[in-house]
Write a protein that holds these residues in place. Sequence first.
Motif, PDB file in Angstrom:
ATOM      1  N   ARG A 176       1.017  -1.234   0.022  1.00  0.00           N
ATOM      2  CA  ARG A 176      -0.015   0.069   0.028  1.00  0.00           C
ATOM      3  C   ARG A 176       0.803   1.279  -0.115  1.00  0.00           C
ATOM      4  N   MET A 177       1.942   1.146   0.797  1.00  0.00           N
ATOM      5  CA  MET A 177       3.022   2.314   0.805  1.00  0.00           C
ATOM      6  C   MET A 177       3.241   2.603  -0.409  1.00  0.00           C
ATOM      7  N   ARG A 178       3.962   1.497  -1.187  1.00  0.00           N
ATOM      8  CA  ARG A 178       4.368   1.813  -2.554  1.00  0.00           C
ATOM      9  C   ARG A 178       3.371   2.343  -3.664  1.00  0.00           C
ATOM     10  N   GLN A 179       2.321   1.583  -3.529  1.00  0.00           N
ATOM     11  CA  GLN A 179       1.202   2.225  -4.432  1.00  0.00           C
ATOM     12  C   GLN A 179       0.632   3.592  -4.258  1.00  0.00           C
ATOM     13  N   ILE A 180       0.744   3.929  -2.960  1.00  0.00           N
ATOM     14  CA  ILE A 180       0.279   5.259  -2.698  1.00  0.00           C
ATOM     15  C   ILE A 180       1.692   6.498  -3.339  1.00  0.00           C
ATOM     16  N   GLY A 181       2.895   6.004  -2.901  1.00  0.00           N
ATOM     17  CA  GLY A 181       3.778   6.759  -3.420  1.00  0.00           C
ATOM     18  C   GLY A 181       3.932   6.908  -4.813  1.00  0.00           C
ATOM     19  N   ASN A 182       3.389   5.565  -5.800  1.00  0.00           N
ATOM     20  CA  ASN A 182       3.424   5.604  -7.211  1.00  0.00           C
ATOM     21  C   ASN A 182       2.408   6.688  -7.568  1.00  0.00           C
ATOM     22  N   ASN A 183       1.105   6.697  -6.938  1.00  0.00           N
ATOM     23  CA  ASN A 183       0.065   7.383  -7.461  1.00  0.00           C
ATOM     24  C   ASN A 183       0.536   8.973  -7.148  1.00  0.00           C
ATOM     25  N   ASN A 184       1.224   9.249  -6.102  1.00  0.00           N
ATOM     26  CA  ASN A 184       1.519  10.659  -5.802  1.00  0.00           C
ATOM     27  C   ASN A 184       2.555  11.125  -6.785  1.00  0.00           C
ATOM     28  N   ALA A 185       3.673  10.609  -7.256  1.00  0.00           N
ATOM     29  CA  ALA A 185       4.675  10.645  -8.270  1.00  0.00           C
ATOM     30  C   ALA A 185       3.829  11.219  -9.478  1.00  0.00           C
ATOM     31  N   GLU A 186       2.887  10.049  -9.926  1.00  0.00           N
ATOM     32  CA  GLU A 186       2.251  10.450 -11.157  1.00  0.00           C
ATOM     33  C   GLU A 186       1.414  11.767 -11.006  1.00  0.00           C
ATOM     34  N   ARG A 187       0.574  11.969 -10.061  1.00  0.00           N
ATOM     35  CA  ARG A 187      -0.173  13.189  -9.691  1.00  0.00           C
ATOM     36  C   ARG A 187       0.535  14.363  -9.877  1.00  0.00           C
ATOM     37  N   ILE A 188       1.830  14.402  -9.490  1.00  0.00           N
ATOM     38  CA  ILE A 188       2.682  15.771  -9.528  1.00  0.00           C
ATOM     39  C   ILE A 188       3.330  15.874 -10.781  1.00  0.00           C
ATOM     40  N   ALA A 189       3.498  14.799 -11.444  1.00  0.00           N
ATOM     41  CA  ALA A 189       3.926  14.874 -13.024  1.00  0.00           C
ATOM     42  C   ALA A 189       2.856  15.400 -13.929  1.00  0.00           C
ATOM     43  N   LEU A 190       1.502  15.295 -13.456  1.00  0.00           N
ATOM     44  CA  LEU A 190       0.276  15.688 -14.195  1.00  0.00           C
ATOM     45  C   LEU A 190      -0.031  17.205 -13.842  1.00  0.00           C
ATOM     46  N   ASP A 191       0.066  17.579 -12.427  1.00  0.00           N
ATOM     47  CA  ASP A 191      -0.319  18.707 -12.055  1.00  0.00           C
ATOM     48  C   ASP A 191       0.478  19.768 -11.105  1.00  0.00           C
TER      49      ASP A 191
END
Length: 349
Positions: A315-330
């Motif tokens: 779960r930690m890893r997946q949340i971290g991946n999602n966060n990195a993707e969000r910053i790349a977008l916005d």
Amino acid sequence: MNAHLCLLADASSPHTRRWAMGMRARGWQVSLITARPEPIDGVEQRILPPVRCQADWLLRTSAVRRHVRELAPDIVHAHYLTSYGYLAARCGRRPLVMTAWGSDLLVTPHRAPWMRWLTGWILRRADLITGDSASLVAAARQYRPQAPVLEIHWGVDRTRFAPVSWESKDGVQIVSLRAWEANYHIATLIESIALLRQQLPGSAPLLHLLGGGSLEPALRAQVQALGLAQSVVFHGRLDDAGMAAVLARCKISVSVPASDATSVAMLESMACGLAVVASDLDANRQWIAPDLLVPAGDARALANMLLRLATDEERMRQIGNNNAERIALDGDRKTQMDHVDWLYRELLQ
């Protein structure tokens, strides 16, 4: 000749330095009027007498008027409404841009009726107003300014803050990038680490504290009293490279202030692929899922949240991946600064 931007802001703030350098990179001549000087390459600074209390800002008007008259900039841009914003409003130079930083709209105006009146007066002198969260934009619009109010956040330099391999991270390392001041509840975070250690006896968490601040003696005493000397590392204030090096070792970042707009520290943690736990504030809800928000000042709730993450690696890893993707977008700083550059040039038309 390049158009001339004059900033009124604390030169000691990394946000100010990044803004100034970002505009220089886009072809602006940049000068800075400040009460808290620190060298910035290529930026002429006019230094005001030190400000030791809020009332001192009221006494700096004539100095700011003189500096602005001598500099003769094309645009004046004040950062922080109830200090530099007031001075910029009094200097009479247009076009005038103002940026709210958080407490100047969310806290200070509510201390007294005259402060609320003054905040409204300041905002109504601007030609453009920006804030770095929807909550700040909404707060500014309550004063019914004539100028547009736009959401512009500080953004992340994604060339400096980027994910590293999750496999390279050892154990449960947790980081806070927030200042060691009362608003940021660092003492609450330390208490939560003590509680977390009791619940994770075989896997001691390690907390990295970056930022520095006036509460350092009290926080160090708290760490000693709780027997956490081996579990808490006081790094203090680091540059971007130092921050990124610590973030690369960590899996969780914690940002639990009582009041805040969009936190650059939080966005940088997201960009590095960390799971972020934050206080339940309007600005944080824009970026962090509801099930990762906790009440500010509640050590037990924070400890329980950290325990749930620390015991669920995937779960930690997946949340971290999602966060990195969000910053790349916005969350890219270049995109935000390009927009500001365009807004400045529109004001000069």
